[in-house]
Design a protein around this motif. Structure first.
Motif, PDB file in Angstrom:
ATOM      1  N   MET A 119      -2.255  -3.591  -7.768  1.00 31.51           N
ATOM      2  CA  MET A 119      -1.970  -2.294  -7.166  1.00 31.51           C
ATOM      3  C   MET A 119      -0.918  -1.552  -7.975  1.00 31.51           C
ATOM      4  O   MET A 119      -1.015  -0.336  -8.196  1.00 31.51           O
ATOM      5  N   SER A 126      -6.399   2.892   0.541  1.00 29.78           N
ATOM      6  CA  SER A 126      -5.628   2.875   1.777  1.00 29.78           C
ATOM      7  C   SER A 126      -6.526   2.584   2.977  1.00 29.78           C
ATOM      8  O   SER A 126      -6.173   1.805   3.869  1.00 29.78           O
ATOM      9  N   ASN A 147      -0.929  -7.411  -5.296  1.00 31.38           N
ATOM     10  CA  ASN A 147       0.124  -6.395  -5.412  1.00 31.38           C
ATOM     11  C   ASN A 147       0.363  -5.979  -6.861  1.00 31.38           C
ATOM     12  O   ASN A 147       0.638  -4.811  -7.156  1.00 31.38           O
ATOM     13  N   THR A 182       3.220  -0.186   4.403  1.00 34.11           N
ATOM     14  CA  THR A 182       2.841  -1.557   4.093  1.00 34.11           C
ATOM     15  C   THR A 182       1.995  -2.120   5.215  1.00 34.11           C
ATOM     16  O   THR A 182       2.117  -1.715   6.365  1.00 34.11           O
ATOM     17  N   TYR A 211      -7.520  -1.132   3.051  1.00 34.16           N
ATOM     18  CA  TYR A 211      -6.418  -1.977   3.514  1.00 34.16           C
ATOM     19  C   TYR A 211      -6.306  -1.918   5.029  1.00 34.16           C
ATOM     20  O   TYR A 211      -6.124  -2.934   5.698  1.00 34.16           O
ATOM     21  N   CYS A 217      -7.103   6.838  -4.182  1.00 33.74           N
ATOM     22  CA  CYS A 217      -5.951   6.353  -3.403  1.00 33.74           C
ATOM     23  C   CYS A 217      -6.305   6.264  -1.922  1.00 33.74           C
ATOM     24  O   CYS A 217      -5.971   5.278  -1.242  1.00 33.74           O
ATOM     25  N   MET A 248       0.835  -1.185   0.000  1.00 30.21           N
ATOM     26  CA  MET A 248       0.000   0.000   0.000  1.00 30.21           C
ATOM     27  C   MET A 248       0.879   1.247   0.000  1.00 30.21           C
ATOM     28  O   MET A 248       1.503   1.571   1.008  1.00 30.21           O
TER      29      MET A 248
END
Length: 368
Positions: free
Chosen positions: A282, A322, A279, A351, A325, A318, A13
């Motif tokens: 992302m 975030s 990932n 992360t 997550y 974004c 992230m």
């Protein structure tokens, strides 16, 4: 099937978590609404009547944090509206799992879903059916609020996304009943529907007040960026909810199971493969956001106002990722009783460990 200790890479992230300043007080207000809809009752061990959660269960989900983390720039009114939709989506998910997935009642699921469709297509001012349960009362109430004049253009598209969300639940149930695991090639677009990810651009617009310029929205770059945006949401959720979905609900509609079956590999190898896939999506989102959007601006010759709106919407997207997550890795809905994983920093990159290793049967020595 059991898993054994493996090295688990971290979900990536690159955006810092931001929190909406209007978070305080959001939980109490939303609990009142959830009670009015019949979704929540008292502190009993099990929900009574048609309630979906006890008060303790509702508070443990920390949906207020989910909303405030994903929409850090939303006004109090917009934050409250999106929060109620988040509660409704989780209410549908938990009710559907309890009433139909765990019992295998496909006929009941079809009838329940058919009734919900009647709440999703009315024009403004059209009378809705009389709700008979908490899920129907919630969506009926939301239909009166979701489309203020500035977002009226979303009415048809948003309701279509919700319809695809509830229809996907029936398809998931059919897959689980028959033991049919979706193929990896088909799974990503299906997961966008079963996660209600097509509603997320609405939430970003609600929070930021910014729209993707209409003349570029259906172009190749924006279609690719939106697909990556939605894939990260739903596929990361599969990793976070793996323990509950696979071990408790016996659900075959999960990225880890899909990868293991499609590639013919053990589950212990499919877990890190799933993390790598998320990932990769992302990175796709980031590459399209940073590089392709600049080229798109040059090709399309966006006006200054259009360029500013696009940048504001992308910043909101974004923050949305975030916040999701952070919720996946800290909410009791996904994390075991172990202490929540720590957030680490590497330069300007933040992360998160996707779930505590014990929650997916992994060893405690998981490495980034």
């Amino acid at each position: 099937m059991t898993t054994h200790a493996v090295e688990l890479p971290e979900l990536w992230m690159p955006h810092p978590l931001r929190v909406n300043p209007h978070l305080p007080g959001l939980r109490a207000e939303s609990e009142i609404w959830a009670r009015e809809m019949g979704m929540v009752n008292g502190d009993e061990e099990r929900p009574s009547g048609q309630a979906i959660w006890t008060r303790r269960q509702f508070q443990a989900m920390t949906v207020d944090q989910l909303t405030a983390w994903t929409l850090p720039d939303a006004s109090p009114a917009d934050l409250r509206l999106n929060h109620r939709f988040n509660i409704w989506a989780l209410a549908w998910d938990d009710y559907f799992a309890s009433a139909f997935k765990r019992t295998g009642d496909l006929r009941g699921a079809l009838a329940f879903t058919a009734r919900l469709h009647a709440f999703l297509h009315p024009e403004a001012g059209t009378p809705l059916p009389e709700p008979v349960n908490a899920v129907e009362r919630g969506i009926a109430d939301l239909q009166q609020q979701l489309f203020p004049p500035r977002l009226a253009h979303w009415r048809q598209e948003f309701n279509r996304a919700v319809a695809r969300y509830i229809d996907a639940g029936v398809e998931e149930l059919a897959n689980s009943r028959s033991g049919r695991v979706p193929h990896l090639i088909d799974y990503a677009p299906f997961r966008r529907e079963s996660f209600a990810a097509h509603t997320a651009p609405y939430s970003v617009e609600l929070s930021t007040g910014a729209r993707i310029p209409e003349r570029i929205r259906n172009g190749r770059t924006m279609r690719g960026l939106l697909a990556a945006f939605m894939d990260v949401m739903g596929l990361a959720n599969d990793i976070a909810s793996y323990e509950r979905e696979v071990n408790e609900e016996r659900d075959v509609n999960n990225l880890v199971v899909v990868i293991a079956t499609s590639l013919g590999i053990p589950l212990r190898e499919a877990v890190p493969a799933a993390v790598h896939l998320v990932n990769t999506r992302m990175r796709d989102f980031e590459q399209l956001r940073r590089d392709e959007s600049v080229l798109l601006d040059g090709r399309s010759r966006l006006q200054h106002e259009e360029r500013a709106e696009l940048e504001a919407w992308l910043d909101g997207a974004c923050s949305f990722l975030s916040g999701l997550y952070a919720w996946y890795t800290g909410a009791p809905r996904y994390v075991s009783a172990d202490p929540p994983p720590e957030r680490g920093h590497r330069g300007d990159t933040e992360t998160f460990s996707p779930v505590s290793p014990s929650a997916v049967g992994l060893g405690a020595d998981a490495q980034p």
